[in-house]
Design a protein around this motif. Structure first.
Motif, PDB file in Angstrom:
ATOM      1  N   ALA A 179       0.822  -1.216   0.000  1.00 42.31           N
ATOM      2  CA  ALA A 179       0.000   0.000   0.000  1.00 42.31           C
ATOM      3  C   ALA A 179       0.849   1.256   0.000  1.00 42.31           C
ATOM      4  CB  ALA A 179      -0.932  -0.001   1.212  1.00 42.31           C
ATOM      5  N   ALA A 180       2.052   1.165   0.585  1.00 39.06           N
ATOM      6  CA  ALA A 180       2.953   2.311   0.650  1.00 39.06           C
ATOM      7  C   ALA A 180       3.837   2.431  -0.582  1.00 39.06           C
ATOM      8  CB  ALA A 180       3.821   2.215   1.904  1.00 39.06           C
ATOM      9  N   GLY A 181       3.620   1.561  -1.575  1.00 38.00           N
ATOM     10  CA  GLY A 181       4.406   1.622  -2.800  1.00 38.00           C
ATOM     11  C   GLY A 181       5.768   0.972  -2.683  1.00 38.00           C
ATOM     12  N   LYS A 182       5.960   0.138  -1.662  1.00 40.40           N
ATOM     13  CA  LYS A 182       7.218  -0.596  -1.475  1.00 40.40           C
ATOM     14  C   LYS A 182       7.021  -2.039  -1.905  1.00 40.40           C
ATOM     15  CE  LYS A 182       8.892   3.116   0.401  1.00 40.40           C
ATOM     16  NZ  LYS A 182       9.866   3.958  -0.339  1.00 40.40           N
ATOM     17  N   SER A 183       8.126  -2.759  -2.045  1.00 42.58           N
ATOM     18  CA  SER A 183       8.036  -4.139  -2.527  1.00 42.58           C
ATOM     19  C   SER A 183       8.317  -5.140  -1.416  1.00 42.58           C
ATOM     20  CB  SER A 183       9.005  -4.354  -3.696  1.00 42.58           C
ATOM     21  OG  SER A 183      10.314  -3.925  -3.357  1.00 42.58           O
ATOM     22  N   TRP A 184       7.807  -6.337  -1.606  1.00 43.71           N
ATOM     23  CA  TRP A 184       7.871  -7.386  -0.590  1.00 43.71           C
ATOM     24  C   TRP A 184       7.994  -8.750  -1.270  1.00 43.71           C
ATOM     25  CZ3 TRP A 184       7.848 -10.064   3.845  1.00 43.71           C
ATOM     26  CH2 TRP A 184       7.228 -11.320   3.837  1.00 43.71           C
ATOM     27  N   ALA A 185       8.711  -9.684  -0.618  1.00 43.31           N
ATOM     28  CA  ALA A 185       8.742 -11.073  -1.078  1.00 43.31           C
ATOM     29  C   ALA A 185       9.239 -11.958   0.052  1.00 43.31           C
ATOM     30  CB  ALA A 185       9.642 -11.236  -2.305  1.00 43.31           C
ATOM     31  N   SER A 186       8.966 -13.233  -0.078  1.00 45.85           N
ATOM     32  CA  SER A 186       9.548 -14.221   0.835  1.00 45.85           C
ATOM     33  C   SER A 186      10.323 -15.238   0.007  1.00 45.85           C
ATOM     34  CB  SER A 186       8.468 -14.926   1.656  1.00 45.85           C
ATOM     35  OG  SER A 186       7.586 -15.675   0.821  1.00 45.85           O
ATOM     36  N   TYR A 187      11.388 -15.782   0.616  1.00 48.83           N
ATOM     37  CA  TYR A 187      12.228 -16.786  -0.019  1.00 48.83           C
ATOM     38  C   TYR A 187      12.290 -17.976   0.927  1.00 48.83           C
ATOM     39  CZ  TYR A 187      13.412 -12.881  -3.020  1.00 48.83           C
ATOM     40  OH  TYR A 187      13.333 -11.808  -3.875  1.00 48.83           O
ATOM     41  N   ASN A 188      11.728 -19.102   0.499  1.00 45.94           N
ATOM     42  CA  ASN A 188      11.430 -20.210   1.388  1.00 45.94           C
ATOM     43  C   ASN A 188      12.179 -21.466   0.960  1.00 45.94           C
ATOM     44  OD1 ASN A 188       8.952 -18.730   2.699  1.00 45.94           O
ATOM     45  ND2 ASN A 188       8.661 -18.574   0.488  1.00 45.94           N
ATOM     46  N   PHE A 241      16.362 -16.432  -4.659  1.00 48.34           N
ATOM     47  CA  PHE A 241      17.011 -15.312  -3.968  1.00 48.34           C
ATOM     48  C   PHE A 241      18.073 -14.732  -4.895  1.00 48.34           C
ATOM     49  CE2 PHE A 241      19.815 -13.239  -0.870  1.00 48.34           C
ATOM     50  CZ  PHE A 241      18.894 -12.631  -0.025  1.00 48.34           C
ATOM     51  N   PRO A 242      17.987 -13.437  -5.218  1.00 52.58           N
ATOM     52  CA  PRO A 242      18.862 -12.884  -6.263  1.00 52.58           C
ATOM     53  C   PRO A 242      20.334 -12.838  -5.852  1.00 52.58           C
ATOM     54  CG  PRO A 242      17.583 -11.147  -5.218  1.00 52.58           C
ATOM     55  CD  PRO A 242      17.049 -12.437  -4.687  1.00 52.58           C
ATOM     56  N   THR A 243      21.188 -13.014  -6.811  1.00 56.47           N
ATOM     57  CA  THR A 243      22.619 -12.828  -6.568  1.00 56.47           C
ATOM     58  C   THR A 243      23.014 -11.369  -6.755  1.00 56.47           C
ATOM     59  OG1 THR A 243      23.051 -13.464  -8.865  1.00 56.47           O
ATOM     60  CG2 THR A 243      23.210 -15.192  -7.200  1.00 56.47           C
ATOM     61  N   ASP A 244      22.222 -10.633  -7.514  1.00 57.01           N
ATOM     62  CA  ASP A 244      22.374  -9.180  -7.601  1.00 57.01           C
ATOM     63  C   ASP A 244      21.446  -8.584  -6.547  1.00 57.01           C
ATOM     64  OD1 ASP A 244      22.357  -6.477  -8.121  1.00 57.01           O
ATOM     65  OD2 ASP A 244      21.876  -6.665 -10.252  1.00 57.01           O
ATOM     66  N   PHE A 245      22.037  -8.229  -5.401  1.00 53.73           N
ATOM     67  CA  PHE A 245      21.221  -7.863  -4.245  1.00 53.73           C
ATOM     68  C   PHE A 245      20.457  -6.557  -4.443  1.00 53.73           C
ATOM     69  CE2 PHE A 245      24.907 -10.252  -2.311  1.00 53.73           C
ATOM     70  CZ  PHE A 245      24.223 -11.458  -2.245  1.00 53.73           C
ATOM     71  N   SER A 246      20.871  -5.760  -5.404  1.00 54.39           N
ATOM     72  CA  SER A 246      20.127  -4.537  -5.697  1.00 54.39           C
ATOM     73  C   SER A 246      18.737  -4.846  -6.252  1.00 54.39           C
ATOM     74  CB  SER A 246      20.898  -3.658  -6.682  1.00 54.39           C
ATOM     75  OG  SER A 246      20.991  -4.277  -7.955  1.00 54.39           O
ATOM     76  N   LYS A 247      18.527  -6.091  -6.675  1.00 55.48           N
ATOM     77  CA  LYS A 247      17.226  -6.493  -7.210  1.00 55.48           C
ATOM     78  C   LYS A 247      16.304  -7.069  -6.139  1.00 55.48           C
ATOM     79  CE  LYS A 247      18.967  -7.343 -11.890  1.00 55.48           C
ATOM     80  NZ  LYS A 247      19.154  -8.336 -12.979  1.00 55.48           N
ATOM     81  N   LEU A 248      16.771  -7.108  -4.905  1.00 54.79           N
ATOM     82  CA  LEU A 248      15.918  -7.557  -3.808  1.00 54.79           C
ATOM     83  C   LEU A 248      14.763  -6.583  -3.606  1.00 54.79           C
ATOM     84  CD1 LEU A 248      18.596  -8.621  -1.179  1.00 54.79           C
ATOM     85  CD2 LEU A 248      16.705 -10.092  -1.954  1.00 54.79           C
ATOM     86  N   PRO A 249      13.626  -7.076  -3.113  1.00 53.09           N
ATOM     87  CA  PRO A 249      12.542  -6.157  -2.751  1.00 53.09           C
ATOM     88  C   PRO A 249      12.936  -5.290  -1.564  1.00 53.09           C
ATOM     89  CG  PRO A 249      12.042  -8.372  -2.033  1.00 53.09           C
ATOM     90  CD  PRO A 249      13.278  -8.476  -2.866  1.00 53.09           C
ATOM     91  N   MET A 309      10.302   2.203   9.410  1.00 54.82           N
ATOM     92  CA  MET A 309      11.365   2.456   8.442  1.00 54.82           C
ATOM     93  C   MET A 309      10.805   2.970   7.120  1.00 54.82           C
ATOM     94  SD  MET A 309      13.994  -0.735   8.991  1.00 54.82           S
ATOM     95  CE  MET A 309      15.187  -0.706  10.352  1.00 54.82           C
ATOM     96  N   TYR A 310       9.567   2.544   6.799  1.00 56.09           N
ATOM     97  CA  TYR A 310       8.998   2.892   5.493  1.00 56.09           C
ATOM     98  C   TYR A 310       7.683   3.659   5.603  1.00 56.09           C
ATOM     99  CZ  TYR A 310      12.678  -0.265   4.333  1.00 56.09           C
ATOM    100  OH  TYR A 310      13.924  -0.848   4.252  1.00 56.09           O
ATOM    101  N   GLY A 311       7.376   4.138   6.795  1.00 57.46           N
ATOM    102  CA  GLY A 311       6.231   5.017   6.976  1.00 57.46           C
ATOM    103  C   GLY A 311       4.890   4.375   6.705  1.00 57.46           C
ATOM    104  N   THR A 312       4.773   3.070   6.957  1.00 56.50           N
ATOM    105  CA  THR A 312       3.498   2.404   6.726  1.00 56.50           C
ATOM    106  C   THR A 312       2.585   2.578   7.941  1.00 56.50           C
ATOM    107  OG1 THR A 312       4.030   0.247   7.717  1.00 56.50           O
ATOM    108  CG2 THR A 312       4.787   0.647   5.459  1.00 56.50           C
ATOM    109  N   SER A 313       1.363   2.089   7.808  1.00 62.87           N
ATOM    110  CA  SER A 313       0.482   1.995   8.969  1.00 62.87           C
ATOM    111  C   SER A 313       0.999   0.874   9.882  1.00 62.87           C
ATOM    112  CB  SER A 313      -0.953   1.712   8.515  1.00 62.87           C
ATOM    113  OG  SER A 313      -0.987   0.584   7.667  1.00 62.87           O
ATOM    114  N   HIS A 314       0.320   0.671  11.007  1.00 62.49           N
ATOM    115  CA  HIS A 314       0.784  -0.311  11.987  1.00 62.49           C
ATOM    116  C   HIS A 314      -0.249  -1.417  12.146  1.00 62.49           C
ATOM    117  CE1 HIS A 314       2.935   3.446  13.396  1.00 62.49           C
ATOM    118  NE2 HIS A 314       3.892   2.639  12.992  1.00 62.49           N
TER     119      HIS A 314
END
Length: 310
Positions: free
Chosen positions: A143-152, A192-200, A289-294
């Motif tokens: 909702a805050a325009g940030k990205s998210w993922a899980s690596y399992n 899980f990316p090896t180019d860490f700049s591509k992480l969410p 850290m990202y100004g989201t709701s709680h």
């Protein structure tokens, strides 16, 4: 006020006017001083914790990777020769010496960490996928325009909501319980990316039942995080990013005190905090850290403090 035919100046002696004006000036001055003081403390209507000031006190990393291990008390890991790498992260980053889980067994703690509430989950049984639409870290970040993922690790396929498969267990993956979190965001650990700049912006890494110390030793888990995430940790140190390692619960013998370690450029190297924190405080910190709701009880929690670089 009772009716009177006399004018105010006739009804009140001049000396009384002066006393009242003096009192009004004192009240106004005190009110102004209080307003300035509370503004400086970051207190605002509806929140006694000074949320604006607290949010400003945490950094905004470009990336955060959260890793959750299993069922070990603080003293079984911190200071243990079986966990040299995790202890090196603490000495080069920060360790929380009074970090606590919420309950037992495992699964409710994952829901607490992810959504600020155990969502009625009381055991480790598999849940119906999408049983809750409550706010959670992933939905808030989206909702805050940030990205998210899980690596399992050992997830049988991308987005799989299966209950159990080999060394994989759904009970450690709370995001599958929420209808407002896309299963497309749940990846195998191979993704899980090896180019860490591509992480969410924020991602969770969940090792399998052996790598997370549940079925295997502390040494096994310590070696796993070194082998799989040391390169990210080293990169995070110079790329405004953060690695946060915590545990779901203790071994039921230490009051649920667990290890929590933070490492990366935003962290003051070698710092420690003996403030008492729990899963809700960790969630609150990530949200701020990202100004989201709680979500859930994170609304009444506090940010992790005293460990951040200036």
């Amino acid at each position: 006020m009772p009716a009177t035919s006399a004018s105010p100046s006739a009804a009140v002696p001049p000396s009384s006017h002066r006393v009242r004006r003096s009192r009004r000036r004192k009240v106004t001055a005190l009110a102004g001083a209080f307003a300035l003081a509370t503004a400086g403390l970051g207190v605002w209507a509806g929140n006694g914790f000074g949320a604006e000031a607290a949010a400003a006190a945490v950094p905004t990393p470009d990336h955060v990777v959260v890793v959750v291990f299993e069922n070990h008390a603080y003293g079984q890991v911190m200071g243990s020769s079986s966990a040299p790498y995790l202890n090196s992260l603490a000495s080069g980053g920060a360790g929380l010496t009074a970090s606590y889980a919420e309950t037992h067994p495992s699964q409710p703690n994952y829901y607490a960490l992810f959504s600020g509430d155990t969502q009625g989950v009381t055991d480790d049984s598999c849940v119906d996928p999408g049983f809750s639409d409550a706010p959670n870290l992933a939905s808030e970040l989206t909702a805050a325009g940030k990205s998210w993922a899980s690596y399992n690790e050992s997830l049988p396929s991308e987005g799989s909501t299966t209950c159990k498969s080999g060394k994989y267990a759904q009970k450690h993956n709370p995001w599958f319980g929420f209808s407002n979190v896309s299963t497309d965001s749940a990846h195998t650990f191979d993704a899980f990316p090896t180019d860490f700049s591509k992480l969410p912006t924020v991602s969770f890494v969940v090792p399998n039942l052996c790598s997370d110390m549940h079925d295997c030793s502390v040494s096994t888990g310590d070696t796993w995080v070194k082998d799989h995430l040391k390169s990210y940790a080293d990169w995070a140190k110079t790329h405004n990013s953060l690695l946060l390692v915590t545990f779901d619960e203790d071994n039921r013998l230490s009051g649920n005190r667990i290890p929590t370690v933070l490492y990366g450029q935003p962290v003051q190297a070698g710092s420690t905090s003996d403030t008492t924190y729990n899963h809700y405080d960790v969630l609150r910190t990530l949200e701020d850290m990202y100004g989201t709701s709680h979500a859930g009880r994170a609304a009444d929690a506090k940010d992790i403090s005293g460990i951040w670089a200036g």
